[in-house]
Design a protein around this motif. Structure first.
Motif, PDB file in Angstrom:
ATOM      1  N   ASP A  99      48.528  -1.281   2.569  1.00 23.27           N
ATOM      2  CA  ASP A  99      48.201  -0.691   1.276  1.00 23.27           C
ATOM      3  C   ASP A  99      47.492  -1.692   0.353  1.00 23.27           C
ATOM      4  O   ASP A  99      47.321  -1.442  -0.828  1.00 23.27           O
ATOM      5  CB  ASP A  99      49.433  -0.103   0.600  1.00 23.27           C
ATOM      6  CG  ASP A  99      50.464  -1.161   0.203  1.00 23.27           C
ATOM      7  OD1 ASP A  99      50.220  -2.368   0.386  1.00 23.27           O
ATOM      8  OD2 ASP A  99      51.528  -0.760  -0.311  1.00 23.27           O
ATOM      9  N   GLN A 100      47.093  -2.831   0.909  1.00 24.43           N
ATOM     10  CA  GLN A 100      46.317  -3.857   0.206  1.00 24.43           C
ATOM     11  C   GLN A 100      47.084  -4.478  -0.956  1.00 24.43           C
ATOM     12  O   GLN A 100      46.494  -4.930  -1.929  1.00 24.43           O
ATOM     13  CB  GLN A 100      44.969  -3.305  -0.272  1.00 24.43           C
ATOM     14  CG  GLN A 100      44.178  -2.505   0.731  1.00 24.43           C
ATOM     15  CD  GLN A 100      43.954  -3.189   2.067  1.00 24.43           C
ATOM     16  OE1 GLN A 100      43.887  -4.400   2.153  1.00 24.43           O
ATOM     17  NE2 GLN A 100      43.838  -2.407   3.123  1.00 24.43           N
ATOM     18  N   CYS A 101      48.421  -4.562  -0.854  1.00 25.94           N
ATOM     19  CA  CYS A 101      49.210  -5.136  -1.946  1.00 25.94           C
ATOM     20  C   CYS A 101      48.884  -6.612  -2.176  1.00 25.94           C
ATOM     21  O   CYS A 101      48.980  -7.111  -3.283  1.00 25.94           O
ATOM     22  CB  CYS A 101      50.700  -4.937  -1.706  1.00 25.94           C
ATOM     23  SG  CYS A 101      51.426  -6.014  -0.441  1.00 25.94           S
ATOM     24  N   GLY A 102      48.528  -7.327  -1.108  1.00 24.40           N
ATOM     25  CA  GLY A 102      48.118  -8.715  -1.237  1.00 24.40           C
ATOM     26  C   GLY A 102      49.235  -9.741  -1.207  1.00 24.40           C
ATOM     27  O   GLY A 102      48.979 -10.944  -1.324  1.00 24.40           O
ATOM     28  N   ASP A 103      50.471  -9.307  -1.054  1.00 27.83           N
ATOM     29  CA  ASP A 103      51.581 -10.259  -1.012  1.00 27.83           C
ATOM     30  C   ASP A 103      51.433 -11.265   0.120  1.00 27.83           C
ATOM     31  O   ASP A 103      51.863 -12.407   0.007  1.00 27.83           O
ATOM     32  CB  ASP A 103      52.915  -9.529  -0.876  1.00 27.83           C
ATOM     33  CG  ASP A 103      53.318  -8.786  -2.138  1.00 27.83           C
ATOM     34  OD1 ASP A 103      52.700  -9.022  -3.199  1.00 27.83           O
ATOM     35  OD2 ASP A 103      54.251  -7.972  -2.071  1.00 27.83           O
ATOM     36  N   CYS A 104      50.799 -10.868   1.185  1.00 21.20           N
ATOM     37  CA  CYS A 104      50.627 -11.717   2.365  1.00 21.20           C
ATOM     38  C   CYS A 104      49.688 -12.899   2.108  1.00 21.20           C
ATOM     39  O   CYS A 104      49.786 -13.934   2.781  1.00 21.20           O
ATOM     40  CB  CYS A 104      50.081 -10.898   3.522  1.00 21.20           C
ATOM     41  SG  CYS A 104      48.525 -10.055   3.105  1.00 21.20           S
ATOM     42  N   VAL A 105      48.801 -12.754   1.155  1.00 18.58           N
ATOM     43  CA  VAL A 105      47.773 -13.781   0.907  1.00 18.58           C
ATOM     44  C   VAL A 105      48.412 -15.142   0.636  1.00 18.58           C
ATOM     45  O   VAL A 105      47.944 -16.162   1.140  1.00 18.58           O
ATOM     46  CB  VAL A 105      46.844 -13.353  -0.250  1.00 18.58           C
ATOM     47  CG1 VAL A 105      45.907 -14.480  -0.646  1.00 18.58           C
ATOM     48  CG2 VAL A 105      46.060 -12.109   0.131  1.00 18.58           C
ATOM     49  N   VAL A 106      49.493 -15.158  -0.119  1.00 20.78           N
ATOM     50  CA  VAL A 106      50.100 -16.436  -0.508  1.00 20.78           C
ATOM     51  C   VAL A 106      50.916 -17.091   0.599  1.00 20.78           C
ATOM     52  O   VAL A 106      51.234 -18.273   0.503  1.00 20.78           O
ATOM     53  CB  VAL A 106      50.959 -16.294  -1.786  1.00 20.78           C
ATOM     54  CG1 VAL A 106      50.100 -15.879  -2.954  1.00 20.78           C
ATOM     55  CG2 VAL A 106      52.086 -15.317  -1.579  1.00 20.78           C
ATOM     56  N   VAL A 107      51.268 -16.347   1.643  1.00 18.97           N
ATOM     57  CA  VAL A 107      52.065 -16.956   2.715  1.00 18.97           C
ATOM     58  C   VAL A 107      51.225 -17.457   3.879  1.00 18.97           C
ATOM     59  O   VAL A 107      51.753 -18.115   4.772  1.00 18.97           O
ATOM     60  CB  VAL A 107      53.165 -15.998   3.251  1.00 18.97           C
ATOM     61  CG1 VAL A 107      54.111 -15.587   2.144  1.00 18.97           C
ATOM     62  CG2 VAL A 107      52.570 -14.799   3.941  1.00 18.97           C
TER      63      VAL A 107
END
Length: 140
Positions: free
Chosen positions: A56-64
């Protein structure tokens, strides 16, 4: 931000559907004739409802991502830079929506990028690409 949305009032995944959306994604995006490798997976329930496994393109993964291979493009879609990805699969383990998938023949995981190829082939008109607000960063 662009996001793939599924209307389960229209989706016929559990009854008279050949999962054209998954097949089209697998063939056009990943060049494999295997809907199980598509970046979206539609699970239908007996009661007519369903669940869509997709990003859903929340983007939480970007920082990990330790290699900084995950970034938002100009449309707000989270993309994987295949040149930077080291195949650690932190994104797979981190994503609470199970949106990242892994093909055992590939190092780089894959996910829905809201490209819309699936939208064009859905015979029920259940899929659409919508503009939604970019969510606030939950993890810093």
């Amino acid at each position: 931000m662009k996001q793939l949305v599924i209307d389960f009032q229209k989706c016929d995944a559990g009854r008279n559907c050949n999962h054209e959306c998954e097949m089209e994604c697998a063939i056009k995006v990943f060049k494999v004739d295997d809907p199980a490798q598509a970046a979206l997976q539609i699970k239908a329930y007996e009661d007519g409802g369903g669940k869509a496994v997709l990003c859903d393109q929340c983007g939480d993964c970007v920082v990990v991502c330790p290699s900084e291979a995950l970034k938002r493009n100009k449309l707000g879609v989270v993309m994987i830079d295949k040149q930077l990805c080291v195949g650690c699969y932190m994104c797979i383990g981190f994503c609470e929506k199970d949106a990242f998938m892994r093909n055992p023949d590939w190092i780089v995981p894959h996910k829905c990028t809201s490209c819309g190829v699936c939208v064009k082939v859905c015979p029920h008109g259940a899929l659409s690409i919508q503009d939604v607000p970019e969510p606030a960063v939950r993890i810093i």
